[in-house]
Design an enzyme around this catalytic site. Structure first.
Site, PDB file in Angstrom:
ATOM      1  N   HIS A 174      -0.807  19.000  87.725  1.00 19.95           N
ATOM      2  CA  HIS A 174      -1.525  19.800  87.261  1.00 19.95           C
ATOM      3  C   HIS A 174      -1.510  21.511  87.678  1.00 19.95           C
ATOM      4  O   HIS A 174      -1.697  21.779  86.671  1.00 19.95           O
ATOM      5  CB  HIS A 174      -3.723  19.338  88.491  1.00 19.95           C
ATOM      6  CG  HIS A 174      -4.010  18.427  87.940  1.00 19.95           C
ATOM      7  ND1 HIS A 174      -4.256  17.566  89.172  1.00 19.95           N
ATOM      8  CD2 HIS A 174      -4.296  17.769  87.164  1.00 19.95           C
ATOM      9  CE1 HIS A 174      -4.323  16.462  88.742  1.00 19.95           C
ATOM     10  NE2 HIS A 174      -4.119  16.747  87.794  1.00 19.95           N
TER      11      HIS A 174
ATOM     12  N   LEU B 259       3.081  12.478  91.302  1.00 22.70           N
ATOM     13  CA  LEU B 259       2.041  13.147  91.707  1.00 22.70           C
ATOM     14  C   LEU B 259       0.487  12.633  90.976  1.00 22.70           C
ATOM     15  O   LEU B 259       1.035  12.044  89.668  1.00 22.70           O
ATOM     16  CB  LEU B 259       2.058  14.357  91.741  1.00 22.70           C
ATOM     17  CG  LEU B 259       3.054  15.265  92.620  1.00 22.70           C
ATOM     18  CD1 LEU B 259       2.920  16.735  92.898  1.00 22.70           C
ATOM     19  CD2 LEU B 259       3.083  14.813  94.066  1.00 22.70           C
TER      20      LEU B 259
HETATM   21  P1  AMP Z   1      -5.588  14.419  85.552  1.00 23.41           P
HETATM   22  O1  AMP Z   1      -6.778  14.918  86.009  1.00 23.41           O
HETATM   23  O2  AMP Z   1      -5.397  13.043  85.952  1.00 23.41           O
HETATM   24  O3  AMP Z   1      -6.793  13.356  84.048  1.00 23.41           O
HETATM   25  O4  AMP Z   1      -4.587  14.078  84.240  1.00 23.41           O
HETATM   26  C1  AMP Z   1      -4.826  15.650  83.866  1.00 23.41           C
HETATM   27  C2  AMP Z   1      -3.670  16.000  83.721  1.00 23.41           C
HETATM   28  O5  AMP Z   1      -2.624  16.298  84.385  1.00 23.41           O
HETATM   29  C3  AMP Z   1      -2.838  15.491  82.669  1.00 23.41           C
HETATM   30  O6  AMP Z   1      -2.241  16.100  81.464  1.00 23.41           O
HETATM   31  C4  AMP Z   1      -1.943  14.611  83.175  1.00 23.41           C
HETATM   32  O7  AMP Z   1      -0.654  14.213  82.475  1.00 23.41           O
HETATM   33  C5  AMP Z   1      -0.997  15.752  83.921  1.00 23.41           C
HETATM   34  N1  AMP Z   1      -0.342  15.224  85.837  1.00 23.41           N
HETATM   35  C6  AMP Z   1      -0.644  14.552  86.145  1.00 23.41           C
HETATM   36  N2  AMP Z   1      -0.289  13.975  87.378  1.00 23.41           N
HETATM   37  C7  AMP Z   1       0.964  14.437  86.618  1.00 23.41           C
HETATM   38  C8  AMP Z   1       2.586  14.944  87.165  1.00 23.41           C
HETATM   39  N3  AMP Z   1       2.676  14.032  88.605  1.00 23.41           N
HETATM   40  N4  AMP Z   1       2.868  15.764  86.281  1.00 23.41           N
HETATM   41  C9  AMP Z   1       3.251  16.115  86.121  1.00 23.41           C
HETATM   42  N5  AMP Z   1       1.736  15.727  84.947  1.00 23.41           N
HETATM   43  C10 AMP Z   1       0.664  15.309  85.760  1.00 23.41           C
END
Ligand code: AMP
Length: 273
Positions: free
Chosen positions: A36, A183
């Site tokens: 994030h 992650l």
């Molecule tokens: P989430 O909180 O899991 O819904 O993720 C929020 C945003 O963070 C989404 O656009 C995900 O694709 C991105 N995201 C989650 N994990 C990663 C990661 N390891 N590397 C890059 N972006 C991520």
């Protein structure tokens, strides 16, 4: 950094600043980690104002149990977002986002089929709907999504194109732990043993990528590696397109935790950023 919980409050804050600043939106479900933070960092370097949304969207979860178990670390997230240079943290309640009588859903047909769409019926409709709501609430110049959730990014890009939404969608490369595991907020659910077993996913995708580079079948190579992996249940391995690039994407379940990951197949491809 200001924490805002109402749609009207956020609109009021952003309205006078809109003419003088490029606004970035980083949608998240919280439990912030370095993945994030990479999105926030990209947003901060490319826009004057950074809005991060923190909303565990109930409609995109397949089961109430999965929703209930999703990690919630609001206080720590606030500190991390502030340290990362976020201007506004938008953390609305479920009632604020879905007031009584709510009944509209966006469906992105083809891109939502297969892979995560098959494993999680209704998921991408819910994701597209909350993203469209956030785009309408924030009206950002740019919105940042991770390549880790590649099919989600593809759904959002398709929706933005199809519905003529005036936002520039940016895809940020996947951030991994030193051992290669992507992650994810869900990684906290893994025991030490499960975490070790979960490395089979990035390793299998790397094997698929290596096979592809030699003219072989990336899907077959990755599936074979996952079939041989211990304590891992393979869900799928498949190829997909995102922003003109070919990706090899896969999902496994380790214990009770479902994980997804992907790699770029095109040899020597630059990350889209
Ligand atoms: P989430 O909180 O899991 O819904 O993720 C929020 C945003 O963070 C989404 O656009 C995900 O694709 C991105 N995201 C989650 N994990 C990663 C990661 N390891 N590397 C890059 N972006 C991520």
């Amino acid at each position: 950094m200001e924490v805002i919980t109402t749609i009207a409050g956020l609109r009021e804050e952003l309205y006078p600043r809109r003419a003088h600043a490029q606004i970035a939106l980083v949608p998240t479900m919280g439990a912030l980690h370095a993945g994030h933070l990479a999105l926030i960092e990209a947003a901060r370097t490319q826009c004057e104002l950074v809005v991060i949304s923190l909303f565990v969207n109930p409609t995109q979860f397949g089961s109430a149990a999965d929703f209930d178990c999703y990690p919630r670390t609001l206080e720590r997230d606030g500190q991390a977002a502030e340290a990362a240079g976020v201007d506004y943290l938008f953390a609305p309640s479920t009632e604020e986002v879905y007031p009584a009588g709510f009944q509209t859903q966006v469906e992105v047909a083809d891109v939502s089929r297969g892979m995560e769409g098959a494993a999680r019926p209704g998921h991408f409709g819910a994701v597209a709907t909350i993203c469209l709501k956030l785009f309408n609430i924030v009206q950002p110049d740019r919105a940042y999504f991770g390549r880790k959730d590649a099919q989600q990014a593809a759904v959002v890009i398709r929706m933005v194109h199809d519905l003529d939404i005036d936002v520039d969608v940016r895809i940020v490369p996947t951030v991994r732990d030193t051992d290669g595991l992507a992650l994810s907020s869900r990684n906290v659910h893994l025991t030490q043993r499960e975490r070790q077993a979960a490395l089979a996913l990035p390793e299998a995708l790397a094997a698929g990528r290596a096979a592809h580079a030699l003219g072989g079948d990336p899907v077959g190579a990755a599936r074979e590696a996952l079939t041989e992996a211990v304590d891992v249940v393979m869900d799928y391995v498949d190829t997909m397109r995102l922003n003109g690039q070919s990706l090899l994407a896969g999902s496994i379940t380790v214990g009770s935790t479902r994980l997804i990951d992907n790699v770029i197949l095109d040899p020597g491809a630059q990350e889209v950023f």
